[in-house]
Design an enzyme around this catalytic site. Sequence first.
Site, PDB file in Angstrom:
ATOM      1  N   HIS A 187       0.961  -1.090   0.256  1.00  0.00           N
ATOM      2  CA  HIS A 187       0.017   0.020  -0.102  1.00  0.00           C
ATOM      3  C   HIS A 187       0.849   1.488   0.248  1.00  0.00           C
ATOM      4  O   HIS A 187       0.603   2.212  -0.668  1.00  0.00           O
ATOM      5  CB  HIS A 187      -0.785  -0.193   1.032  1.00  0.00           C
ATOM      6  CG  HIS A 187      -1.916   1.388   1.444  1.00  0.00           C
ATOM      7  ND1 HIS A 187      -3.050   1.381   0.695  1.00  0.00           N
ATOM      8  CD2 HIS A 187      -1.746   2.313   1.664  1.00  0.00           C
ATOM      9  CE1 HIS A 187      -3.601   2.383   0.785  1.00  0.00           C
ATOM     10  NE2 HIS A 187      -2.742   3.174   1.398  1.00  0.00           N
ATOM     11  N   GLU A 405       0.945 -16.033 -15.857  1.00  0.00           N
ATOM     12  CA  GLU A 405       1.664 -15.840 -14.490  1.00  0.00           C
ATOM     13  C   GLU A 405       2.687 -16.982 -14.103  1.00  0.00           C
ATOM     14  O   GLU A 405       3.148 -17.050 -12.975  1.00  0.00           O
ATOM     15  CB  GLU A 405       0.692 -15.667 -13.249  1.00  0.00           C
ATOM     16  CG  GLU A 405      -0.115 -16.599 -13.269  1.00  0.00           C
ATOM     17  CD  GLU A 405      -1.807 -16.306 -12.432  1.00  0.00           C
ATOM     18  OE1 GLU A 405      -1.640 -15.157 -11.758  1.00  0.00           O
ATOM     19  OE2 GLU A 405      -2.777 -16.804 -12.834  1.00  0.00           O
ATOM     20  N   ASP A 429       2.667 -12.214  -9.714  1.00  0.00           N
ATOM     21  CA  ASP A 429       2.820 -13.675  -9.622  1.00  0.00           C
ATOM     22  C   ASP A 429       3.883 -14.356 -10.450  1.00  0.00           C
ATOM     23  O   ASP A 429       4.706 -15.175 -10.123  1.00  0.00           O
ATOM     24  CB  ASP A 429       1.687 -14.628  -9.830  1.00  0.00           C
ATOM     25  CG  ASP A 429       0.749 -14.854  -8.679  1.00  0.00           C
ATOM     26  OD1 ASP A 429       1.488 -15.053  -7.290  1.00  0.00           O
ATOM     27  OD2 ASP A 429      -0.496 -14.832  -8.728  1.00  0.00           O
ATOM     28  N   CYS A 476      -2.152  -6.777 -15.782  1.00  0.00           N
ATOM     29  CA  CYS A 476      -2.889  -6.397 -14.638  1.00  0.00           C
ATOM     30  C   CYS A 476      -2.254  -6.460 -13.458  1.00  0.00           C
ATOM     31  O   CYS A 476      -2.892  -6.566 -12.399  1.00  0.00           O
ATOM     32  CB  CYS A 476      -4.152  -7.272 -14.690  1.00  0.00           C
ATOM     33  SG  CYS A 476      -3.896  -9.100 -14.571  1.00  0.00           S
TER      34      CYS A 476
END
Length: 543
Positions: A187, A405, A429, A476
């Site tokens: 974050h 991934e 990933d 993404c």
Amino acid sequence: MSSVRLSGVGVSSGRASGPVVRVAEPLGEPPAGPAPTDPAAEAARIRPAADAVAARLRERAAAASGDAKDVLETTAAMAADPALLSQAEKSVVSDALPAARAVHQAAGGFISALEAAGGYMAERARDVRDVRDRLVAELLGVAAPGVPSLSSPSVLVARDLAPADTADLDPAKVLALVTEEGGPTSHTAILARSLGIPAVVACRGVLDLDAPALLVDGDTGVVQASDGAVRAAHVAGRAEWNGVGALRDGYRVKVLGNVGSPADAVAAAAAGAEGVGLFRTEFCFLSASTEPSVTEQREAYAAVLAPFAGKPVVVRTLDAGADKPLPFLAPDPEPNPALGVRGLRVAFDRPDVLERQLEAIALAAADTDAEVSVMAPMVATAAEAAWFAERARAAGLRRVGVMIEIPAAALSAHEVLAAVDFASIGTNDLAQYVFAADRQVGAVAALNDPWQPALLRLVKLVGDAGTAAGKPVGVCGEAAADPLLACVLTGLGVTSLSMNHTALAGVGAKLASTSFDLCQLAARGAVAAADPVSAKLAARAPH
């Protein structure tokens, strides 16, 4: 003093120097005794404490706007979560625990469940820890941990930062952020970029560094003692963007949102997302003791799709497995869950679960008029891609893709794309599998830097395959949220970028300022580089 030099992962561009202000460490585990003399009265202290914490957070939210307001309101809601408070109250009475210890233990259960879920859900565990520490501080009558009031421009140094700590930071007062823990997808990284504050995470040893002032380079990840002079060369903060993903020469690159709940979808739509590049469906399953019915799934998905009627939404089927334990799947214990039965592999044993989910997705698409595509997670081979595509199309979902991934899927991208209509690269990933480095472990965070040339070379393989096949390739993972890296990805053949809603404007504005030939030039330099720092510097040269 100037010879002291540490290295971390630069996650938000810019350079700054100034005096250090340390963020207080989180509270330790509260004592388990003495047992309360009146358990009912002790349990009754919990809700008022939660109300007080939530009220303070809502007060801060009322004075904030945009992303900061959203984060603070969400944290306030978590502080008043009935399930958490009820569990803590029961522990006070049944286990004779002081209220603070009961809250700490109840939150621990939620945190463990989120961490076991992995990926996006594991990243939310930091939020619960923040709420836990605020509630415990309130019950103990001590000051809550967090960022102190800043009287002058400073460099903030912390072990890690919670969302509510960073939500309403003043970029005029915060010169830079440095944390000992965290990673490129944390974050702190996401918010620092949205605020235009230089930031370095996973900087091991910074808490032990006895330096009154620091120079922070958010591009190279270097942190070193400085002379204390206040200097800043921030990147642009909140950028203006017209809502259209396009380069200045007209080349189109869709700028999309990543969502995992109805609230996420509303926030992404409000931030101008052209659609959704990753709709995580796990929220519908994680709290369920039995498999949700087709009707329940249909309603849950429709709530997420509704804000994007008439716009593209890519729905990822259930990304579950041994590391995301869902009781109704009854998974067998595995010695290494990350390499076990997860994602699409679960569907090989339980195709009925996949078929019901695909049916619900198709029904929700019809309910909302969103332009829905579907993709499978954890695909390793072209045969697996074809297996999924056959079932998705049989369910009435015409546009079918897969996540890239696993390195094997990237290396066989031509064959994989022959079986489906599009691919979406999950860089988070993909990086952890390429480097054998768990993205939740701070000690190996530098390996998960999305600027790693080895990772970019795999992206190029997929981009080249997409270009040759005339099929779209998206990204993404959190790499898409870095404005400069977004230009590199575009130059590597990526046709859409999907990210957290806080990053949309910055990425959209950066793309609008460049051209496709410059993106290709930046991409060539980054892919040829020897390390992440060199890759970033090579990409910056044309821009």
